[in-house]
Design an enzyme around this catalytic site. Structure first.
Site, PDB file in Angstrom:
ATOM      1  CD  GLU A 149      -0.830  42.110   0.880  1.00 41.43           C
ATOM      2  OE1 GLU A 149      -0.670  41.069   0.216  1.00 41.43           O
ATOM      3  OE2 GLU A 149      -0.399  42.255   2.034  1.00 41.43           O
ATOM      4  CB  ALA A 196       0.234  35.681  -4.037  1.00 42.00           C
TER       5      ALA A 196
HETATM    6  N1  CAA Z   1      -3.428  32.165  -8.192  1.00 46.62           N
HETATM    7  C1  CAA Z   1      -3.429  31.189  -9.114  1.00 46.62           C
HETATM    8  N2  CAA Z   1      -4.496  30.849  -9.858  1.00 46.62           N
HETATM    9  C2  CAA Z   1      -5.618  31.536  -9.654  1.00 46.62           C
HETATM   10  C3  CAA Z   1      -5.712  32.568  -8.699  1.00 46.62           C
HETATM   11  C4  CAA Z   1      -4.544  32.884  -7.960  1.00 46.62           C
HETATM   12  N3  CAA Z   1      -4.531  33.860  -7.049  1.00 46.62           N
HETATM   13  N4  CAA Z   1      -6.965  33.062  -8.725  1.00 46.62           N
HETATM   14  C5  CAA Z   1      -7.632  32.381  -9.660  1.00 46.62           C
HETATM   15  N5  CAA Z   1      -6.817  31.457 -10.223  1.00 46.62           N
HETATM   16  C6  CAA Z   1      -7.150  30.529 -11.299  1.00 46.62           C
HETATM   17  C7  CAA Z   1      -8.251  29.552 -10.915  1.00 46.62           C
HETATM   18  O1  CAA Z   1      -7.733  28.419 -10.272  1.00 46.62           O
HETATM   19  C8  CAA Z   1      -8.865  29.233 -12.259  1.00 46.62           C
HETATM   20  O2  CAA Z   1      -7.993  28.313 -12.881  1.00 46.62           O
HETATM   21  P1  CAA Z   1      -8.603  27.174 -13.828  1.00 46.62           P
HETATM   22  O3  CAA Z   1      -9.342  27.907 -14.907  1.00 46.62           O
HETATM   23  O4  CAA Z   1      -7.406  26.436 -14.274  1.00 46.62           O
HETATM   24  O5  CAA Z   1      -9.521  26.374 -12.948  1.00 46.62           O
HETATM   25  C9  CAA Z   1      -8.732  30.556 -13.039  1.00 46.62           C
HETATM   26  O6  CAA Z   1      -7.720  31.302 -12.344  1.00 46.62           O
HETATM   27  C10 CAA Z   1     -10.000  31.379 -13.043  1.00 46.62           C
HETATM   28  O7  CAA Z   1     -10.465  31.502 -11.709  1.00 46.62           O
HETATM   29  P2  CAA Z   1     -12.016  31.363 -11.338  1.00 46.62           P
HETATM   30  O8  CAA Z   1     -12.602  30.178 -12.010  1.00 46.62           O
HETATM   31  O9  CAA Z   1     -12.114  31.431  -9.861  1.00 46.62           O
HETATM   32  O10 CAA Z   1     -12.596  32.695 -12.040  1.00 46.62           O
HETATM   33  P3  CAA Z   1     -13.697  33.701 -11.552  1.00 46.62           P
HETATM   34  O11 CAA Z   1     -13.821  34.711 -12.607  1.00 46.62           O
HETATM   35  O12 CAA Z   1     -14.906  32.969 -11.072  1.00 46.62           O
HETATM   36  O13 CAA Z   1     -13.098  34.406 -10.243  1.00 46.62           O
HETATM   37  C11 CAA Z   1     -11.459  35.539  -8.918  1.00 46.62           C
HETATM   38  C12 CAA Z   1     -11.982  35.224 -10.342  1.00 46.62           C
HETATM   39  C13 CAA Z   1     -12.489  36.366  -8.160  1.00 46.62           C
HETATM   40  C14 CAA Z   1     -10.190  36.286  -9.050  1.00 46.62           C
HETATM   41  C15 CAA Z   1     -11.257  34.209  -8.157  1.00 46.62           C
HETATM   42  O14 CAA Z   1     -10.468  33.359  -8.963  1.00 46.62           O
HETATM   43  C16 CAA Z   1     -10.549  34.338  -6.839  1.00 46.62           C
HETATM   44  O15 CAA Z   1     -11.168  34.681  -5.843  1.00 46.62           O
HETATM   45  N6  CAA Z   1      -9.224  34.027  -6.812  1.00 46.62           N
HETATM   46  C17 CAA Z   1      -8.461  33.986  -5.592  1.00 46.62           C
HETATM   47  C18 CAA Z   1      -8.050  35.347  -5.161  1.00 46.62           C
HETATM   48  C19 CAA Z   1      -7.212  35.274  -3.908  1.00 46.62           C
HETATM   49  O16 CAA Z   1      -7.508  34.545  -2.978  1.00 46.62           O
HETATM   50  N7  CAA Z   1      -6.155  36.065  -3.883  1.00 46.62           N
HETATM   51  C20 CAA Z   1      -5.308  36.167  -2.746  1.00 46.62           C
HETATM   52  C21 CAA Z   1      -4.171  35.207  -2.849  1.00 46.62           C
HETATM   53  S1  CAA Z   1      -3.122  35.330  -1.430  1.00 46.62           S
HETATM   54  C22 CAA Z   1      -2.274  36.759  -1.728  1.00 46.62           C
HETATM   55  O17 CAA Z   1      -2.381  37.334  -2.752  1.00 46.62           O
HETATM   56  C23 CAA Z   1      -1.444  37.454  -0.708  1.00 46.62           C
HETATM   57  C24 CAA Z   1      -0.304  36.930  -0.071  1.00 46.62           C
HETATM   58  O18 CAA Z   1       0.378  37.703   0.547  1.00 46.62           O
HETATM   59  C25 CAA Z   1       0.100  35.543  -0.093  1.00 46.62           C
END
Ligand code: CAA
Length: 707
Positions: free
Chosen positions: A115, A73
């Site tokens: 999901e 998300a």
């Molecule tokens: N939403 C919004 N922005 C996100 C994001 C997300 N889910 N995931 C990453 N970003 C953004 C980061 O903030 C970053 O932004 P900036 O460049 O402006 O700083 C950019 O994307 C790149 O992210 P990373 O620097 O972390 O890049 P990476 O290549 O090192 O890692 C990743 C990529 C593994 C996807 C890592 O970003 C990550 O773990 N993201 C979070 C994933 C997550 O937690 N997803 C679950 C969300 S909750 C959900 O989905 C379910 C629900 O029911 C609510």
């Protein structure tokens, strides 16, 4: 959404629909991580409807462009009203699709992204894909059917492991678990998807949606949930979401699918409304925000770090060398005596072998990493290094001598870094003819585990050198935070004031165990005194002695902690410190000898001990930290509150669900803290309670700190 016939005309949406043969292809294109924000959700809903309406397609493919499948998300939307279609609504539409849908996962298929894939009929992963439900790390649970569908694919026990840890699995493991149906080694997501579509067409069958499969959950033993709850109560008593996750997965095995979904929704809302969610999401963004250093232009060039050097093969130096080797960077490790070098290398080998014993490394990897570490007694062997980190004895004279030597042997442009935790980086840089290439890289012990790296910018450190160090931090898996020069930089400077206050509380009548119990109750993994024992009482003692010898007006007066050090009670490593330790155990046990020592210290000072309440311990230990943090901001040693938050989160175990020191302080109330600081200044005194002007100003103006 255009009709399928016009599908080449790309609409202004991050989701497109087009047809390849008789396969309808839904493509998500929303860099950087294809997060499922509102635009993607509505685009997907429209593309799905178009695909289902398209008489020329028999099945649908869901693929993403760029480096990854949907990574979840859009976290930035959390806490705001969710515009329809919500993620659960969208997922339900895929689940109910009247044509088979194949999801092709590459990069990171996380959270809501996974999901959505779970609601597709077939999942194909490309080699290298990582699949996971990391919501627990954000204080949430998978709220779009993840807790209901994952157990149906992999069984309840494995689903709990995955959802409670939040850790992703690789494509091969996902295949073995039944989470995906196939792994493709070659090709783009589209190519892999078209192959899978071909296979499905040949099989002439429509797989059952996951929501309709019950075979993996039918025989779940109810004891599983009792055991997990007991384990969580012991291990993570503070956290809300892990407990709700167990409830949700239990609902998957005890309720019909629709009722389980309703239960998941209610539990998800509980988590969403919890302050822990806000704290954890702040911590998530803090980690990324600190990489953008104010005043350092984006795109500042960096130098290549192909080879590193480390001076000093002790605990810290050896650990730093391992950090480089772990990232595949060859490193020359220098010490002055063969004996010290042999000891250092043996410790490194033991540590890698222990990791192999726990299954975290293969023996081949141990060999590869050892081969990257080249021991030497000769400074000349550092000539090829692009960066050298000095981890020698904490003394200005020693460090300056090392830097003078390094300046002589290292090639022009090589970066010289000190791992000092207290000394003036500018004075160290002055010993060289290249102060622009000198900075501090303050690792935290144990260096391979602690994620924090304070990147200390000296007065003359160049932008390129700073940018290189920040990029290197990321490359070796650290959270690099840029800080300025002062005694203790940011983390230890705040810790010092907490230490002063912890000692003052004990002097007044609290016991070290009480102080530690209050801090662990707040969420720290270790209390102040248990942490002192872990770090080694001798370390702080030497620093205090040096300050006293140097006539520092703020030096701590000799106290019972110094007596412990004089008696050789250095903490865990000597089996006794503030606490005592049974052989081979790290469990701190109260020691009557210490109680007697503290009592003697109080009577020497003429102090009659009083009962100190837990609230007083909490407030004094934490408010003193906030006050110091505000001074650090005021002086520009840290540029932003978020930098201080990240430092305490990643270097000192500040509970991540509280967001960070200053994030927590805002919620506690700056006004309340400022009033208390002024009261403590009056009643207790000491440099730690001299109020920060910035704190008082922000509290009076009712605005956040640092704004
Ligand atoms: N939403 C919004 N922005 C996100 C994001 C997300 N889910 N995931 C990453 N970003 C953004 C980061 O903030 C970053 O932004 P900036 O460049 O402006 O700083 C950019 O994307 C790149 O992210 P990373 O620097 O972390 O890049 P990476 O290549 O090192 O890692 C990743 C990529 C593994 C996807 C890592 O970003 C990550 O773990 N993201 C979070 C994933 C997550 O937690 N997803 C679950 C969300 S909750 C959900 O989905 C379910 C629900 O029911 C609510």
């Amino acid at each position: 959404m255009p009709s399928p016939a016009q599908s080449e005309a790309v609409p202004a949406t991050p989701v497109h629909y087009a047809r390849r043969g008789r396969v309808g292809v839904i493509t998500v294109d929303n860099p950087p991580v294809n997060a499922l924000g509102h635009g993607v959700r509505s685009g997907l809903a429209a593309a799905l409807a178009a695909g289902l309406d398209d008489a020329e397609s028999d099945m649908l493919l869901l693929v993403c462009t760029g480096r990854t499948f949907m990574a979840g998300a859009d976290i930035r939307e959390f806490g705001k009203p969710s515009a329809p279609p919500t993620l659960p609504e969208l997922v339900a539409r895929f689940d109910a699709a009247t044509k088979p849908v194949i999801a092709v996962l590459h990069g990171s298929a996380l959270g809501g992204g996974l999901e959505l894939a779970l609601a597709c009929h077939v999942r194909v992963a490309l080699t290298g894909a990582r699949l996971g439900l990391p919501e627990v790390k954000l204080g949430l649970l998978p709220g779009a059917g993840g807790t209901q569908r994952l157990p149906r694919l992999v069984g309840a026990a494995k689903a709990l492991d995955l959802i409670l840890s939040g850790e992703p699995v690789g494509a091969e493991e996902a295949l073995a678990l039944g989470l995906v149906d196939a792994v493709e080694e070659r090709g783009s997501p589209l190519e892999a998807g078209l192959c899978a579509a071909g296979r499905l067409a040949a099989e002439k069958r429509t797989p059952l949606p996951v929501s309709a499969r019950n075979d993996r959950i039918a025989e779940t033993d109810p004891a599983l949930f009792i055991e997990r709850r007991a384990e969580l109560a012991r291990r993570l008593p503070h956290l809300v979401s892990p407990h709700r996750i167990v409830d949700a997965v239990e609902a998957a095995v005890t309720l019909p699918f629709a009722d389980g979904m309703a239960r998941e929704r209610a539990l998800f809302r509980d988590c969403m409304d919890s302050p822990q969610r806000a704290g954890l999401i702040h911590a998530f963004f803090a980690e990324r925000e600190v990489a953008k250093v104010p005043g350092l232009p984006a795109g500042t060039p960096t130098r290549d770090i192909r080879e590193a050097g480390v001076v000093g093969a002790g605990t810290m130096g050896g650990g730093i060398a391992m950090c480089f080797a772990n990232a595949g960077i060859p490193v020359t490790l220098l010490d002055l005596s063969q004996e010290a070098l042999d000891r250092g290398i043996a410790t490194i080998r033991r540590s890698y072998e222990a990791s192999a014993g726990k299954g975290r490394l293969t023996l081949a990897q141990v060999g590869e990493r050892m081969a990257l570490i080249r021991p030497t007694l000769s400074h000349g062997d550092l000539a090829g290094a692009d960066l050298v980190v000095e981890a020698a004895f904490e003394s200005m004279a020693v460090k300056q001598a090392v830097f003078r030597k390094l300046d002589g042997v290292c090639k022009p442009g090589a970066i010289l870094a000190t791992n000092s935790s207290t000394l003036d980086v500018d004075a160290i840089a002055a010993a060289t003819g290249r102060p622009q290439d000198v900075l501090g890289l303050h690792f935290f012990s144990p260096a391979t585990i602690m994620r924090l790296l304070e990147v200390v910018r000296g007065a003359q450190t160049s932008d390129i050198v700073l940018a290189t160090a920040m990029a290197l931090a990321r490359r070796i898996g650290k959270v690099g935070v840029a800080v300025g020069v002062c005694d203790g930089f940011v983390g230890n400077r705040i810790l010092r004031q907490r230490g002063r206050e912890a000692m003052a509380l004990v002097e007044a009548g609290a016991s070290p165990e009480q102080v530690d119990r209050v801090l662990t109750g707040f969420g720290f993994p270790l209390g102040h005194f248990a942490m002192t024992d872990l770090a080694g009482i001798d370390v702080g003692w030497r620093i205090r002695e040096e300050r006293r010898t140097a006539g520092d007006p703020e030096a701590e007066a000799p106290d019972w902690l110094d007596v412990l050090a004089e008696r050789g009670r250095y903490g865990q490593k000597t089996g006794a410190g503030v606490y005592r330790y049974e052989p081979g155990s790290r469990k701190p046990l109260p020691d009557p000898e210490l109680a007697a020592l503290i009592a003697a210290d109080r009577s020497r000072r003429g102090i009659a001990p009083r009962l100190v309440g837990d609230d007083e311990v909490r407030d004094r230990c934490l408010y003193v930290m906030v006050n110091e943090a505000a001074k650090i901001l005021e002086e520009g040693i840290a540029a932003r509150p978020v930098d201080i938050d990240a430092i305490w989160l990643h270097g000192y175990g500040f509970p991540s669900w509280r967001g960070g020191l200053l994030f927590w302080a805002e919620r506690e109330g700056l006004g309340r803290i400022a009033t208390a600081v002024q009261r403590y200044q009056r009643d207790i005194g000491g440099p730690q309670w001299c109020p920060s002007a910035l704190l008082l100003k922000c509290a009076a103006a009712g605005r956040p700190i640092g704004c």
